[in-house]
Design a protein around this motif. Structure first.
Motif, PDB file in Angstrom:
ATOM      1  N   UNK A 196       0.833  -1.196   0.000  1.00 53.81           N
ATOM      2  CA  UNK A 196       0.000   0.000   0.000  1.00 53.81           C
ATOM      3  C   UNK A 196       0.865   1.242   0.000  1.00 53.81           C
ATOM      4  N   UNK A 197       0.341   2.306  -0.575  1.00 50.28           N
ATOM      5  CA  UNK A 197       0.953   3.628  -0.480  1.00 50.28           C
ATOM      6  C   UNK A 197       0.303   4.351   0.686  1.00 50.28           C
ATOM      7  N   UNK A 198       1.119   5.036   1.479  1.00 45.03           N
ATOM      8  CA  UNK A 198       0.618   5.741   2.649  1.00 45.03           C
ATOM      9  C   UNK A 198       0.882   7.231   2.514  1.00 45.03           C
ATOM     10  N   UNK A 199       0.027   8.028   3.131  1.00 46.65           N
ATOM     11  CA  UNK A 199       0.277   9.460   3.243  1.00 46.65           C
ATOM     12  C   UNK A 199       0.947   9.690   4.590  1.00 46.65           C
ATOM     13  N   UNK A 200       2.264   9.951   4.554  1.00 48.21           N
ATOM     14  CA  UNK A 200       3.030  10.185   5.775  1.00 48.21           C
ATOM     15  C   UNK A 200       3.519  11.628   5.735  1.00 48.21           C
ATOM     16  N   UNK A 201       3.225  12.375   6.770  1.00 47.33           N
ATOM     17  CA  UNK A 201       3.604  13.779   6.827  1.00 47.33           C
ATOM     18  C   UNK A 201       5.116  13.931   6.628  1.00 47.33           C
ATOM     19  N   UNK A 202       5.509  14.827   5.735  1.00 44.98           N
ATOM     20  CA  UNK A 202       6.915  15.091   5.475  1.00 44.98           C
ATOM     21  C   UNK A 202       7.493  14.292   4.323  1.00 44.98           C
ATOM     22  N   UNK A 203       6.743  13.314   3.785  1.00 43.82           N
ATOM     23  CA  UNK A 203       7.228  12.498   2.676  1.00 43.82           C
ATOM     24  C   UNK A 203       6.354  12.722   1.442  1.00 43.82           C
ATOM     25  N   UNK A 204       6.979  12.787   0.275  1.00 46.34           N
ATOM     26  CA  UNK A 204       6.232  12.866  -0.975  1.00 46.34           C
ATOM     27  C   UNK A 204       5.654  11.511  -1.345  1.00 46.34           C
ATOM     28  N   UNK A 205       6.370  10.450  -1.025  1.00 47.31           N
ATOM     29  CA  UNK A 205       5.860   9.096  -1.228  1.00 47.31           C
ATOM     30  C   UNK A 205       6.382   8.199  -0.114  1.00 47.31           C
ATOM     31  N   UNK A 206       5.547   7.237   0.266  1.00 43.04           N
ATOM     32  CA  UNK A 206       5.891   6.265   1.305  1.00 43.04           C
ATOM     33  C   UNK A 206       5.052   5.024   1.042  1.00 43.04           C
ATOM     34  N   UNK A 233      10.518   8.736  -0.040  1.00 42.02           N
ATOM     35  CA  UNK A 233      11.257   9.811  -0.676  1.00 42.02           C
ATOM     36  C   UNK A 233      10.585  11.138  -0.433  1.00 42.02           C
ATOM     37  N   UNK A 234      11.388  12.192  -0.432  1.00 41.07           N
ATOM     38  CA  UNK A 234      10.855  13.535  -0.262  1.00 41.07           C
ATOM     39  C   UNK A 234      11.829  14.575  -0.775  1.00 41.07           C
ATOM     40  N   UNK A 235      11.264  15.670  -1.223  1.00 39.94           N
ATOM     41  CA  UNK A 235      12.048  16.857  -1.555  1.00 39.94           C
ATOM     42  C   UNK A 235      12.108  17.676  -0.271  1.00 39.94           C
ATOM     43  N   UNK A 236      13.294  18.063   0.156  1.00 35.61           N
ATOM     44  CA  UNK A 236      13.460  18.705   1.448  1.00 35.61           C
ATOM     45  C   UNK A 236      13.168  20.199   1.340  1.00 35.61           C
ATOM     46  N   UNK A 237      12.130  20.646   2.028  1.00 36.62           N
ATOM     47  CA  UNK A 237      11.730  22.060   2.113  1.00 36.62           C
ATOM     48  C   UNK A 237      11.600  22.720   0.753  1.00 36.62           C
ATOM     49  N   UNK A 238      11.055  22.016  -0.242  1.00 40.28           N
ATOM     50  CA  UNK A 238      10.829  22.568  -1.589  1.00 40.28           C
ATOM     51  C   UNK A 238      12.109  23.116  -2.216  1.00 40.28           C
TER      52      UNK A 238
END
Length: 116
Positions: A8-18, A41-46
């Motif tokens: 499953x894909x989750x919505x985790x605060x601070x991550x673009x995908x998890x 994965x995430x882009x850090x602070x845009x």
């Protein structure tokens, strides 16, 4: 090995995908086990800095590979060049008392990555 399971894909605060996957791992060598896999994965602070990685956990081993990257060149939305580092950790427990496979690896590597 063959992996059968659910993910499953989750919505985790601070991550673009998890994402999380839970598997039954049918191995051709060794005993069958279960496996939990996560990728994130995430882009850090845009900014042009990125953090990505994954982990695999079973009863006998754990591995994770994380990348901290800076996008220093972007010709388009699909062509990008990154520089940064990658940190890989791997731990394996002995499969039996008579089999000494107690492996511990920890490596930090410089990384240059081109994506298209």
């Amino acid at each position: 090995a063959y992996l059968y399971g659910l993910g499953t894909d989750l919505k985790v605060y601070g991550f673009d995908n998890f994402l999380l996957n839970f598997y039954s791992k049918q191995q051709n060598v060794g005993k069958n086990t279960i496996q939990l896999t996560g990728a994130y994965g995430t882009q850090i602070f845009k900014s042009d800095f990125y953090f990505t990685g994954y982990f695999d956990w079973t009863e006998l081993d754990f591995t994770t590979q994380n990348q901290f990257l800076y996008n220093f060149y972007s010709r388009s939305k699909t062509q990008k060049a990154y520089i940064g580092f990658e940190w890989i950790i791997y731990h394996e427990k002995p499969a039996t008392e008579n089999f000494n496979s107690n492996v511990h690896s920890n490596a930090l590597q410089v990384m240059l990555k081109y994506a298209w």
